[in-house]
Design an enzyme around this catalytic site. Sequence first.
Site, PDB file in Angstrom:
ATOM      1  N   GLU A  10     -60.872  28.422-122.051  1.00  0.00           N
ATOM      2  CA  GLU A  10     -60.550  28.058-120.486  1.00  0.00           C
ATOM      3  C   GLU A  10     -59.744  26.629-120.439  1.00  0.00           C
ATOM      4  OE1 GLU A  10     -60.420  28.431-117.497  1.00  0.00           O
ATOM      5  OE2 GLU A  10     -61.892  30.071-116.719  1.00  0.00           O
ATOM      6  N   ARG A  93     -73.638  24.097-114.088  1.00  0.00           N
ATOM      7  CA  ARG A  93     -72.833  23.328-115.021  1.00  0.00           C
ATOM      8  C   ARG A  93     -71.441  23.327-114.258  1.00  0.00           C
ATOM      9  NH1 ARG A  93     -68.835  26.753-116.803  1.00  0.00           N
ATOM     10  NH2 ARG A  93     -69.343  28.868-117.329  1.00  0.00           N
ATOM     11  N   ASN A  95     -67.595  23.777-114.171  1.00  0.00           N
ATOM     12  CA  ASN A  95     -66.537  24.765-114.528  1.00  0.00           C
ATOM     13  C   ASN A  95     -65.162  23.947-114.547  1.00  0.00           C
ATOM     14  OD1 ASN A  95     -66.342  27.308-115.234  1.00  0.00           O
ATOM     15  ND2 ASN A  95     -65.458  27.815-113.203  1.00  0.00           N
ATOM     16  N   GLU A 113     -75.695  32.390-114.958  1.00  0.00           N
ATOM     17  CA  GLU A 113     -76.333  33.544-115.122  1.00  0.00           C
ATOM     18  C   GLU A 113     -77.778  33.439-115.673  1.00  0.00           C
ATOM     19  OE1 GLU A 113     -74.292  36.774-116.917  1.00  0.00           O
ATOM     20  OE2 GLU A 113     -72.853  37.025-115.028  1.00  0.00           O
ATOM     21  N   ASN A 146     -63.551  27.292-109.230  1.00  0.00           N
ATOM     22  CA  ASN A 146     -62.494  27.855-110.309  1.00  0.00           C
ATOM     23  C   ASN A 146     -61.247  27.173-109.888  1.00  0.00           C
ATOM     24  OD1 ASN A 146     -62.315  28.904-112.670  1.00  0.00           O
ATOM     25  ND2 ASN A 146     -63.478  30.672-111.890  1.00  0.00           N
ATOM     26  N   ASP A 196     -59.809  33.639-111.510  1.00  0.00           N
ATOM     27  CA  ASP A 196     -60.372  32.549-112.510  1.00  0.00           C
ATOM     28  C   ASP A 196     -59.448  31.382-112.344  1.00  0.00           C
ATOM     29  OD1 ASP A 196     -61.654  31.310-114.458  1.00  0.00           O
ATOM     30  OD2 ASP A 196     -62.083  33.296-115.760  1.00  0.00           O
TER      31      ASP A 196
END
Length: 291
Positions: A10, A93, A95, A113, A146, A196
Site C-alpha cells: 500500500e 487502525r 489506513n 474486520e 482511503n 482503494d
Amino acid sequence: VVKEKNRVGECPVWEERENALVYVDINSQKVCRWSPLTNEVQSVSVDARVGSVALRQCGGYVIALGTRFAFLDWDTQEVTTILEVEQDKPNNRFNDGKVDPKGRFFAGTMAEETAPGVRARRQGALYTLFPDHSVIKQLDKVDISNGLDWSLDHRTFYHIDSLAYAVHAFSYDVHTGKIACPTLLYHLEKEEQMPDGMCIDAEGKLWVACIDAGRVIRIDPETGKRIQTVRLPTPRITSCCFGGKDYCEMYVTSAYDGLDEATLAKEPHAGEIFKITGLGVKGIPQHFFAA
C-alpha cells in the site's frame, strides 16, 4: 518490478532524493524501500499495522501505524511516536495517508474486520497532523478512509471512503488545511468493485486503484467520468503513484491477503508491485511533511 510479495502492499511514494519507491506492507507491519537501480528491497519492521508512509522534509518518514502518528528514522530504524488518536477504539487502525501542499499529513482510520467480511460500520475518521504536531479531526463516521489527493490549483481535496464505492470532492483551504462541502465526484461501476488508493496526474485527472477488480481507472474530475482503464495481472490492486524519471511511470501496489489458496494458485502475481509505462501523462512530486 518488485517480485517480493506483500500481504497488503500500500501507499507507494516516489522518493526522488533516494531514487526509490517507498511503500508499506500493512499486515506484515513493514515500511519498505525498493531501488530500481539495485532491484533491492529494504524494510523496517514496526510494532503495529502501518497504513501509510510519507516523506519528511528533514529526511526519514512520517508514518501512521496502529492509531499513532510517528516518525521513522530509516538509518537507525527508530520509530518515535508523535501522538495517538482513538484510544477508545481498540479495533481501529490508520489506513491511507498523504501530505498536503503545505506540508501537513492527512491520514484516516478504519475498523478492522472482526471476522471475514464483518466490521463495525462508520468507526473511522480523517485526521490532519500539522508540522507543530497538533492534530485535528476533519471527517467522522467514515467506514474505510482511503485514497486522497489535492487538485493542482490546491482548491479541492479528493477522498475515498471505500465502502461508499465513491470518490468525493471537498473544498479545501490551503491556508488552514480545512476541508468542507463534500460532493460526489464518481461512483464506481459494478465491475470496478471497490476504490482503494488514488493519485493525481499533471493534467489534474485522478487515478484510482480498484481492489478486487484488477485495474486502475482514470477519472476526469471536471466531468465526473471515467476516461481510461488499465488492467493489471492480479485482482487485489491497492494503490498507485507516479515516479521514476520525470514522473512518467506509474507504480501500482497489490495484495495477496484475502485470496484463498485456490485463487492464490491461479494468481502468481498477487502481492507484487507493477510499473506502468506509456501512459502519455506524467505525475507530480509528492509533498514533504514540513517538520
